[in-house]
Design a protein around this motif. Sequence first.
Motif, PDB file in Angstrom:
ATOM      1  N   GLN A 119       0.864   0.399  -5.548  1.00  0.00           N
ATOM      2  CA  GLN A 119       2.213  -1.389  -4.844  1.00  0.00           C
ATOM      3  C   GLN A 119       1.684  -2.664  -4.931  1.00  0.00           C
ATOM      4  N   GLY A 120       2.180  -3.598  -6.316  1.00  0.00           N
ATOM      5  CA  GLY A 120       2.151  -4.400  -6.187  1.00  0.00           C
ATOM      6  C   GLY A 120       3.313  -5.866  -5.699  1.00  0.00           C
ATOM      7  N   GLY A 121       3.358  -6.799  -6.557  1.00  0.00           N
ATOM      8  CA  GLY A 121       3.667  -8.020  -5.913  1.00  0.00           C
ATOM      9  C   GLY A 121       3.758  -8.649  -5.013  1.00  0.00           C
ATOM     10  N   VAL A 122       4.454 -10.054  -4.440  1.00  0.00           N
ATOM     11  CA  VAL A 122       3.745 -10.632  -3.798  1.00  0.00           C
ATOM     12  C   VAL A 122       4.088 -10.251  -2.102  1.00  0.00           C
ATOM     13  N   ASP A 123       3.899  -9.266  -1.958  1.00  0.00           N
ATOM     14  CA  ASP A 123       3.472  -8.947  -0.876  1.00  0.00           C
ATOM     15  C   ASP A 123       1.988  -7.723  -0.469  1.00  0.00           C
ATOM     16  N   ILE A 124       1.666  -7.633  -0.951  1.00  0.00           N
ATOM     17  CA  ILE A 124       0.531  -7.044  -1.810  1.00  0.00           C
ATOM     18  C   ILE A 124      -0.478  -7.004  -0.417  1.00  0.00           C
ATOM     19  N   GLU A 125      -0.533  -8.066   0.460  1.00  0.00           N
ATOM     20  CA  GLU A 125      -1.174  -8.059   0.819  1.00  0.00           C
ATOM     21  C   GLU A 125      -0.884  -7.329   2.253  1.00  0.00           C
ATOM     22  N   ALA A 126       0.291  -7.243   2.930  1.00  0.00           N
ATOM     23  CA  ALA A 126       0.781  -6.726   3.709  1.00  0.00           C
ATOM     24  C   ALA A 126       0.882  -5.751   3.555  1.00  0.00           C
ATOM     25  N   HIS A 127       1.233  -4.416   2.266  1.00  0.00           N
ATOM     26  CA  HIS A 127       1.123  -3.072   1.559  1.00  0.00           C
ATOM     27  C   HIS A 127       0.149  -2.682   2.069  1.00  0.00           C
ATOM     28  N   ALA A 128      -1.431  -3.347   1.988  1.00  0.00           N
ATOM     29  CA  ALA A 128      -2.519  -2.968   2.142  1.00  0.00           C
ATOM     30  C   ALA A 128      -2.850  -2.913   3.678  1.00  0.00           C
ATOM     31  N   GLN A 129      -1.566  -3.600   4.343  1.00  0.00           N
ATOM     32  CA  GLN A 129      -2.934  -3.988   6.116  1.00  0.00           C
ATOM     33  C   GLN A 129      -1.941  -2.556   6.547  1.00  0.00           C
ATOM     34  N   HIS A 130      -0.665  -1.408   5.869  1.00  0.00           N
ATOM     35  CA  HIS A 130      -0.382  -1.011   6.415  1.00  0.00           C
ATOM     36  C   HIS A 130      -0.631   0.353   6.081  1.00  0.00           C
ATOM     37  N   GLY A 131      -1.643   0.378   5.568  1.00  0.00           N
ATOM     38  CA  GLY A 131      -2.194   1.685   4.696  1.00  0.00           C
ATOM     39  C   GLY A 131      -1.801   2.316   3.474  1.00  0.00           C
ATOM     40  N   ASN A 132      -0.795   1.330   3.037  1.00  0.00           N
ATOM     41  CA  ASN A 132      -1.058   1.141   1.337  1.00  0.00           C
ATOM     42  C   ASN A 132      -2.333   1.099   0.316  1.00  0.00           C
ATOM     43  N   ALA A 133      -2.814   2.403  -0.179  1.00  0.00           N
ATOM     44  CA  ALA A 133      -4.564   2.530  -0.342  1.00  0.00           C
ATOM     45  C   ALA A 133      -4.650   1.481  -1.461  1.00  0.00           C
ATOM     46  N   MET A 134      -5.544   0.287  -1.069  1.00  0.00           N
ATOM     47  CA  MET A 134      -6.304  -0.482  -2.793  1.00  0.00           C
ATOM     48  C   MET A 134      -7.566   0.041  -2.601  1.00  0.00           C
ATOM     49  N   LEU A 135      -7.472   0.769  -3.824  1.00  0.00           N
ATOM     50  CA  LEU A 135      -8.737   1.588  -4.896  1.00  0.00           C
ATOM     51  C   LEU A 135      -9.256   0.613  -5.114  1.00  0.00           C
ATOM     52  N   SER A 136     -11.251   0.656  -5.170  1.00  0.00           N
ATOM     53  CA  SER A 136     -11.530  -0.612  -5.742  1.00  0.00           C
ATOM     54  C   SER A 136     -12.518   0.547  -6.092  1.00  0.00           C
TER      55      SER A 136
END
Length: 384
Positions: A119-136
């Motif tokens: 999940q990308g876009g302008v709300d990428i930070e919000a996605h990460a905060q709500h549990g949508n995984a940022m893989l690294s």
Amino acid sequence: MLLLEHDAKELVRSMGIPIPAGVFADSGSIESLPLEGEGPWVVKAQVGVGGRGKAGGIGFASSSADVADFIRKHADTSIKGHKVAGFRIESKVDFVQEVYLSFMVDAAERGIRVMLSAQGGVDIEAHAQHGNAMLSAVAAPEEAALVAAGRQLVEQLPPSLQRPLGDAVEKLARAFLQFDASLLEVNPLFVLPDGGWVAGDMKLGVDENALPRQPALEAVVRSRPAAYRESNFKLDHDFDYVQIDAHGQVGLLTTGAGLSMMLIDEMLQAGRRPYNFCDVRTGQLRGSPTRLIEVLKQFTQGPDIAVVLVNVFAGITDLGEFAQLLLDALDAVPEIKVPVVARLIGNNFAAAKQLIEQSGRPIDVELDLDEALRKAVEQAGVKA
């Protein structure tokens, strides 16, 4: 140095990275906009900083009149302190999903960090905060290692994303290394209905020290002197100078990047506004005041500068020689009429102090850094 989105995209296009068809325009080309396709279009203000979408720097247009209206409205604006340098107008993309993918130098891990989110876009930070995984993952700065790390992340996403993102990882990793990048971020990366992909937005941060071996990058920097002012300065004069506050009260003529940053922090904590960052590199003065003159010339553009703070830790340069070069530079830029506080430390301090005092100029020479800062803060407040 962060490139304008338009310049970043046009650079990577030659490496087979798909980008939306687009052109560069400014307020001077409104009457003959070189639009690609029949619309609708996305109009993007070009600034070397992120967050322009939320700041109103991106708009949608269904006609050439809409494009022109957006450009007129935003042509003379700034975003986060950065003046808009122009606009990229590109065809709107029909997509099925927005993805985030980036490569960046991770100094702490001594490698390159690859980051991926479905999940990308302008709300990428919000996605990460709500549990949508940022893989690294972290990999060595080698193409095979970066591609392998990226593909391992891709395999954790739904099958429908694996083919386009596998291709994206390969091409973007190659571009990251090719341009000596510190950051290559694509957000959003559009996954298309036919299974392809396109870089919807792009941030490309490059190492200015690599410009001599990057002719394509240097050509871009040279083509836009207003947009890449500090980078052009470094190419011309071989040292770092960055204006950080157009209304700063303290002009900094300093050497040593870390010490210069510390001085900026000290000034801000004291309620004063530093005008610039500077690492003049006294070891490379080579008996000439040219570098000092170039810095002082920059100070003449600061309407609120009330004091110049010189901070020199001379490991190679004799302070007596530096003092004479400083006096020569001040003679060469007579527009500088504000007081100067010079904190000098190193070999031959006594000779430097005597030479400056005999000049009769309003220069306070200090050995102690705290005392020099106190005097500079005091002088800066006179014009505050």
